[in-house]
Design an enzyme around this catalytic site. Structure first.
Site, mmCIF file in Angstrom:
data_model
loop_
_atom_site.group_PDB
_atom_site.id
_atom_site.type_symbol
_atom_site.label_atom_id
_atom_site.label_comp_id
_atom_site.label_asym_id
_atom_site.label_seq_id
_atom_site.Cartn_x
_atom_site.Cartn_y
_atom_site.Cartn_z
ATOM 1 N N CYS A 2 52.306 30.633 36.910
ATOM 2 C CA CYS A 2 52.558 29.292 37.432
ATOM 3 C C CYS A 2 53.978 29.214 37.969
ATOM 4 O O CYS A 2 54.740 30.174 37.890
ATOM 5 C CB CYS A 2 52.382 28.288 36.302
ATOM 6 S SG CYS A 2 50.828 28.505 35.420
ATOM 7 N N ARG A 27 52.894 30.728 43.736
ATOM 8 C CA ARG A 27 52.759 31.325 42.406
ATOM 9 C C ARG A 27 51.469 30.896 41.717
ATOM 10 O O ARG A 27 51.104 31.456 40.681
ATOM 11 C CB ARG A 27 53.950 30.944 41.528
ATOM 12 C CG ARG A 27 55.306 31.379 42.082
ATOM 13 C CD ARG A 27 56.422 30.840 41.211
ATOM 14 N NE ARG A 27 56.372 31.458 39.910
ATOM 15 C CZ ARG A 27 57.015 32.586 39.588
ATOM 16 N NH1 ARG A 27 57.738 33.177 40.510
ATOM 17 N NH2 ARG A 27 56.915 33.115 38.392
ATOM 18 N N TRP A 73 48.460 28.384 37.871
ATOM 19 C CA TRP A 73 47.449 29.422 38.061
ATOM 20 C C TRP A 73 46.714 29.492 36.727
ATOM 21 O O TRP A 73 47.277 29.899 35.724
ATOM 22 C CB TRP A 73 48.081 30.779 38.367
ATOM 23 C CG TRP A 73 47.079 31.780 38.833
ATOM 24 C CD1 TRP A 73 46.635 31.973 40.108
ATOM 25 C CD2 TRP A 73 46.358 32.745 38.035
ATOM 26 N NE1 TRP A 73 45.696 32.974 40.148
ATOM 27 C CE2 TRP A 73 45.503 33.472 38.894
ATOM 28 C CE3 TRP A 73 46.354 33.058 36.677
ATOM 29 C CZ2 TRP A 73 44.648 34.488 38.443
ATOM 30 C CZ3 TRP A 73 45.508 34.064 36.222
ATOM 31 C CH2 TRP A 73 44.673 34.768 37.104
ATOM 32 N N ASN A 99 55.167 28.293 32.062
ATOM 33 C CA ASN A 99 54.659 29.434 32.837
ATOM 34 C C ASN A 99 54.566 30.621 31.874
ATOM 35 O O ASN A 99 55.572 31.019 31.289
ATOM 36 C CB ASN A 99 55.583 29.790 33.995
ATOM 37 C CG ASN A 99 55.123 31.101 34.649
ATOM 38 O OD1 ASN A 99 53.946 31.429 34.639
ATOM 39 N ND2 ASN A 99 56.079 31.861 35.168
ATOM 40 N N GLY A 100 53.380 31.149 31.698
ATOM 41 C CA GLY A 100 53.200 32.281 30.783
ATOM 42 C C GLY A 100 51.924 32.118 29.982
ATOM 43 O O GLY A 100 51.063 31.297 30.327
ATOM 44 N N GLU A 478 44.779 50.060 51.367
ATOM 45 C CA GLU A 478 45.595 48.861 51.570
ATOM 46 C C GLU A 478 44.919 47.900 52.549
ATOM 47 O O GLU A 478 44.867 46.688 52.313
ATOM 48 C CB GLU A 478 46.999 49.239 52.063
ATOM 49 C CG GLU A 478 47.928 48.087 52.359
ATOM 50 C CD GLU A 478 48.089 47.071 51.238
ATOM 51 O OE1 GLU A 478 48.519 45.940 51.534
ATOM 52 O OE2 GLU A 478 47.718 47.368 50.078
ATOM 53 N N LYS A 482 43.709 44.027 51.745
ATOM 54 C CA LYS A 482 44.138 42.868 52.539
ATOM 55 C C LYS A 482 42.927 42.030 52.933
ATOM 56 O O LYS A 482 42.909 40.810 52.806
ATOM 57 C CB LYS A 482 44.904 43.315 53.802
ATOM 58 C CG LYS A 482 46.302 43.841 53.518
ATOM 59 C CD LYS A 482 47.308 42.805 53.175
ATOM 60 C CE LYS A 482 47.526 42.582 51.705
ATOM 61 N NZ LYS A 482 48.135 43.533 50.863
ATOM 62 N N GLU A 485 41.331 40.279 49.764
ATOM 63 C CA GLU A 485 42.072 39.247 49.035
ATOM 64 C C GLU A 485 42.237 37.948 49.813
ATOM 65 O O GLU A 485 42.437 36.892 49.202
ATOM 66 C CB GLU A 485 43.418 39.787 48.550
ATOM 67 C CG GLU A 485 44.433 40.118 49.585
ATOM 68 C CD GLU A 485 45.733 40.594 48.929
ATOM 69 O OE1 GLU A 485 46.185 39.961 47.979
ATOM 70 O OE2 GLU A 485 46.284 41.615 49.397
ATOM 71 N N HIS A 501 28.639 62.098 48.887
ATOM 72 C CA HIS A 501 28.367 62.190 47.445
ATOM 73 C C HIS A 501 27.922 60.854 46.869
ATOM 74 O O HIS A 501 27.925 60.661 45.659
ATOM 75 C CB HIS A 501 29.602 62.734 46.722
ATOM 76 C CG HIS A 501 30.064 64.021 47.314
ATOM 77 N ND1 HIS A 501 29.391 65.215 47.155
ATOM 78 C CD2 HIS A 501 31.117 64.294 48.135
ATOM 79 C CE1 HIS A 501 30.015 66.174 47.829
ATOM 80 N NE2 HIS A 501 31.053 65.645 48.429
ATOM 81 N N LYS A 599 51.209 34.985 43.927
ATOM 82 C CA LYS A 599 52.099 35.977 44.529
ATOM 83 C C LYS A 599 52.668 36.957 43.514
ATOM 84 O O LYS A 599 52.678 38.173 43.725
ATOM 85 C CB LYS A 599 53.234 35.263 45.262
ATOM 86 C CG LYS A 599 54.189 36.192 45.979
ATOM 87 C CD LYS A 599 53.511 36.925 47.098
ATOM 88 C CE LYS A 599 54.351 37.926 47.825
ATOM 89 N NZ LYS A 599 53.615 38.732 48.769
#
Ligand code: AGP
Length: 604
Positions: A2, A27, A73, A99-100, A478, A482, A485, A501, A599
């Protein structure tokens, strides 16, 4: 992960809190809220939409000179108004933003329930104001300390007490928190971008330290509540750096900043054609390295994979790339002459921080590549080299990845020079290529419509494949991340050689494939592999700098400038960043704040 912000001063607190929360929204954005004190009572506004909606909601609420704010979050409990912060004690005396993650909250909740406390949310946080209230026998700081001593896990807290309406208390453990000071006002925030508009003077709270903000001053205390002195530092960054500057999205702005990012990062470490790093690690120590471990998460880990390739190629030192969340619990094999390299944009990613603590405890040599100065990883590392990407706001990392790859390429060349393990001419050419790389990147950025057209054609797909060999596979990983997400299109990156395979079973008529090939040596193999997926009906976009590719192999082609194969990811990733961006725009999704993400991941 957060974002929290707090204010005490002469201004209307809510305007300071709202502008801070807008800067912290990257965040976490599941819900938001602010709490102030008006006429001796808490005034709490919580909202499950974005900060703008909260701003409308509080537009006409009374002025207050103190308050805290939060953007969430969700870790415990869904995105509801009840679970939004701030949380208030049952007796409406203590208000907290957090936050945590409080790992022992369930036990504390039961203990408090047994003492008659009631809970209205599913959050871990709600135990904190009630715990402080339980211990508050008149000395509020003692009550805060007693409550903090009971908590296990990570927390950055802003706490206000209705009985002391001019004082804001801050406390932290294993979660970032800064304190800012201005003229007759003071601030707390999860990161300095939230308060840059008001001050550039900050101090960083360490674990188990407290800050008491009142009357325009800040008083610091150690874990035993003994007064302790702390320095304030000046942040060399302007608030504008965290603005969109006319771009529709931060992500597009940041992709276009790839050029200047490379220029700034490379010119920082190349002096008179020599690569210079200010490391405490001696040449002797570097000469004796037996094994390198690169530890990171997400996109930073993908940058690490590029490091593995170029370091092994130029120095013949074996490189192991580890996902931090796995590395911290696998009891890693680390030997005396090993070197661990941590990579992190934010410098706050909890799993990477924990791995650094583990490596430090083991006494193993390590260095860190970070983008955010004064971040936790920066302050925990003796040997740090900085990517010069500037603030990266969009959740999907773009320019930071490119800067990380540039830096790890520079480090590989630097190491090879010390170890004399590569041809001097080749190292000189690679250094020159990196010095001039920004021009090639600008060339790739020149015609965004090419990428936008392709992105439109795949925007409604459910599945995509990204295929490559060697370094191209690392870039495919990568590119695939992108797209996933931000556009929510499921995509898989796969090594060309692995297709037969198993994964090739998923290729059918119309399956979209992005194939990457920047290797002359592997071109023949790649052409045959592409023919195999084409034979099953795949539609192939080829991204390449190879000229002799037969036309029938691909449906569309995106050519990128030719560059030494070892450095090609810096160029190849740009079309992939833009394709993901334009596909997301085409779908009308929130490019900068994709669902379920944040983020910097400051919780485990
Ligand atoms: C990338 O776009 C994501 N935001 C995520 O994978 C990110 O790279 C990862 O969380 C690591 O973050 P860091 O570089 O700040 O440590």
């Amino acid at each position: 992960m957060c974002g929290i912000v707090g204010y005490v001063g002469e201004k209307d607190a809510k305007s300071v809190l709202l502008s801070g929360l807008k800067k912290l929204e990257y965040r976490g954005y599941d819900s938001c809220g602010i709490g102030t004190i008006v006429d001796g009572k808490f005034l709490v506004n919580k909202n499950i939409n974005r900060i703008n909606s909260l701003e409308e909601e509080v537009a006409s609420t009374p002025m207050s000179k103190i308050g805290v704010g939060h953007t969430r979050w969700a870790t415990h409990g869904g995105a509801t108004v009840d679970n939004a912060h701030p949380h208030v004690s049952n007796n409406k005396k203590v208000l907290v933003v957090h936050n945590g993650i409080i790992e022992n909250y369930a036990r504390l909740r039961e203990m408090l329930k047994a003492k008659g406390y009631k809970f209205y949310s599913d959050t871990d946080t709600e135990v904190i104001p009630n715990l402080i209230d339980l211990y508050n026998k008149g000395d509020f700081m003692q009550a805060v300390k007693k409550a903090m001593d009971m908590l296990e896990g990570s927390f950055a807290l802003g706490i206000i007490n209705v009985d002391d309406p001019n004082t804001l208390v801050a406390a932290k453990r294993n979660s970032p928190l800064i304190v800012g000071i201005g003229d007759a006002e003071s601030f707390i925030a999860s990161d300095f971008s939230a308060i840059l508009k008001y001050t550039d003077k900050i101090s960083i709270l360490e674990n188990d330290e407290y800050a008491v903000l009142k009357n325009g001053g800040v008083y610091f205390y150690d874990s035993e509540l003994n007064p302790c002195g702390k320095d304030f530092k000046f942040i060399d960054m302007k608030d504008e750096a965290t603005e969109k500057n006319g771009y529709p999205h931060f992500m597009l702005k940041e992709i276009n900043e790839n050029t200047i990012t490379i220029k700034n990062t490379v010119s920082e470490y190349i002096k008179d054609d020599e690569i210079v790093f200010d490391l405490k690690l001696t040449e002797e120590e570097l000469k004796n390295i037996n094994q390198i471990h690169i530890v990171a998460c997400g996109t930073a880990m993908h940058a690490g994979l590029n490091g593995k390739n170029i370091i092994e190629t130029l120095t013949r030192i074996p490189v192991n790339v580890e996902v931090a969340s796995e590395f911290r619990y696998k009891n890693p094999i680390l030997k005396e002459n090993d070197l661990v390299i941590f990579i992190s944009q934010s410098g706050e990613t909890a799993d990477t921080v924990a791995c650094l603590e583990l490596v430090k405890e083991r006494g193993i040599k390590y260095m860190s590549i970070v983008n955010v100065k004064e971040s936790t990883i920066d302050r925990m590392s003796e040997n740090v080299i900085y990517t010069k990407a500037g603030p990266e706001i969009a959740v999907a990392s773009t320019k930071a990845y490119v800067a990380q790859v540039c830096l790890i390429d520079l480090f590989a060349i630097y190491l090879a020079k010390i170890l004399k393990t590569a041809d001097k001419k080749h190292l000189k050419a690679l250094t020159y290529d990196l010095k001039t790389m920004h021009a090639s990147v600008q060339a790739v950025l020149e015609h965004p419509e090419k990428y936008a057209d392709y992105a439109k054609s795949i925007a409604n797909e459910l599945d995509m494949f990204y295929l490559g060999r060697g370094l191209d596979y690392y870039v495919a990983l990568e590119g695939s991340l992108k797209l996933k997400e931000i556009s929510y299109i499921h995509s898989e990156a796969c090594q060309f050689g692995e297709l037969k395979h198993g994964p090739i079973a998923l290729i059918e008529d119309g399956t979209n494939v992005i194939a990457i090939c920047t290797s002359k040596i592997l071109l023949g193999k790649v052409v045959s592999n592409i023919k195999e997926v084409k034979a099953r009906g795949a539609k192939v976009l080829l991204i390449t700098n190879q000229m002799q590719v037969p036309h029938e192999v691909y449906d569309e082609i995106l050519e990128i400038p030719h560059i030494d194969e070892l450095l090609s990811p810096i160029l190849t990733v740009i079309p992939l960043q833009l394709i993901a961006y334009y596909a997301t725009v085409e779908k009308g999704l929130d490019v900068d704040k994709p669902r379920n993400l944040a983020k910097s991941v400051t919780v485990e």
